[in-house]
Design a protein around this motif. Sequence first.
Motif, PDB file in Angstrom:
ATOM      1  N   VAL A  33       3.402   4.914  -4.021  1.00 28.77           N
ATOM      2  CA  VAL A  33       3.776   3.970  -2.964  1.00 28.77           C
ATOM      3  C   VAL A  33       2.672   2.935  -2.758  1.00 28.77           C
ATOM      4  CG1 VAL A  33       4.277   3.741  -0.492  1.00 28.77           C
ATOM      5  CG2 VAL A  33       5.328   5.581  -1.808  1.00 28.77           C
ATOM      6  N   LEU A  34       1.431   3.384  -2.690  1.00 27.13           N
ATOM      7  CA  LEU A  34       0.323   2.450  -2.490  1.00 27.13           C
ATOM      8  C   LEU A  34       0.207   1.458  -3.646  1.00 27.13           C
ATOM      9  CD1 LEU A  34      -2.372   4.867  -1.033  1.00 27.13           C
ATOM     10  CD2 LEU A  34      -1.274   2.962   0.160  1.00 27.13           C
ATOM     11  N   LEU A  35       0.307   1.955  -4.865  1.00 26.17           N
ATOM     12  CA  LEU A  35       0.200   1.062  -6.019  1.00 26.17           C
ATOM     13  C   LEU A  35       1.353   0.064  -6.065  1.00 26.17           C
ATOM     14  CD1 LEU A  35      -1.039   3.604  -8.709  1.00 26.17           C
ATOM     15  CD2 LEU A  35      -2.357   1.759  -7.633  1.00 26.17           C
ATOM     16  N   ARG A  36       2.555   0.525  -5.728  1.00 31.18           N
ATOM     17  CA  ARG A  36       3.701  -0.390  -5.708  1.00 31.18           C
ATOM     18  C   ARG A  36       3.493  -1.474  -4.655  1.00 31.18           C
ATOM     19  NH1 ARG A  36       6.752  -2.738  -9.048  1.00 31.18           N
ATOM     20  NH2 ARG A  36       8.536  -3.619  -8.009  1.00 31.18           N
ATOM     21  N   SER A  37       2.918  -1.101  -3.511  1.00 29.60           N
ATOM     22  CA  SER A  37       2.666  -2.087  -2.454  1.00 29.60           C
ATOM     23  C   SER A  37       1.605  -3.100  -2.879  1.00 29.60           C
ATOM     24  CB  SER A  37       2.242  -1.398  -1.152  1.00 29.60           C
ATOM     25  OG  SER A  37       0.910  -0.946  -1.223  1.00 29.60           O
ATOM     26  N   GLU A  38       0.804  -2.742  -3.872  1.00 27.39           N
ATOM     27  CA  GLU A  38      -0.221  -3.644  -4.397  1.00 27.39           C
ATOM     28  C   GLU A  38       0.281  -4.464  -5.578  1.00 27.39           C
ATOM     29  OE1 GLU A  38      -3.516  -1.056  -5.173  1.00 27.39           O
ATOM     30  OE2 GLU A  38      -3.793  -0.605  -3.046  1.00 27.39           O
ATOM     31  N   GLY A  39       1.580  -4.346  -5.870  1.00 28.70           N
ATOM     32  CA  GLY A  39       2.182  -5.182  -6.902  1.00 28.70           C
ATOM     33  C   GLY A  39       2.231  -4.583  -8.287  1.00 28.70           C
ATOM     34  N   TRP A  40       1.860  -3.319  -8.439  1.00 33.70           N
ATOM     35  CA  TRP A  40       1.922  -2.671  -9.750  1.00 33.70           C
ATOM     36  C   TRP A  40       3.378  -2.481 -10.156  1.00 33.70           C
ATOM     37  CZ3 TRP A  40      -2.017   1.192 -11.839  1.00 33.70           C
ATOM     38  CH2 TRP A  40      -3.315   0.822 -11.485  1.00 33.70           C
ATOM     39  N   SER A  41       3.650  -2.604 -11.428  1.00 36.60           N
ATOM     40  CA  SER A  41       4.990  -2.355 -11.949  1.00 36.60           C
ATOM     41  C   SER A  41       5.215  -0.859 -12.123  1.00 36.60           C
ATOM     42  CB  SER A  41       5.174  -3.048 -13.304  1.00 36.60           C
ATOM     43  OG  SER A  41       4.364  -2.419 -14.289  1.00 36.60           O
TER      44      SER A  41
END
Length: 79
Positions: A33-41
């Motif tokens: 969730v955190l990585l997705r919120s940072e724009g990671w695919s």
Amino acid sequence: MKNIKLTIEQKIDLEALHDESRDGRVRDRIKAVLLRSEGWSTPMIAQALRLHETSIVRHIDDYVSKNKLDLKMEVHDLI
């Protein structure tokens, strides 16, 4: 998959929950969730966490669909 927008408070709460949890599965879900919120695919998150892409999609969808972004849940709700 849509981007997730988290407030600073939500990120702090998720990071604290990550630090407190002893369950690796819970920590992986929080990291997704955190990585997705940072724009990671999705493929990037899957590779970084060594999980299948469908698992990442499921974790994020579960988190968003169950309104878990309010962070008013117990740790076991993330499992």
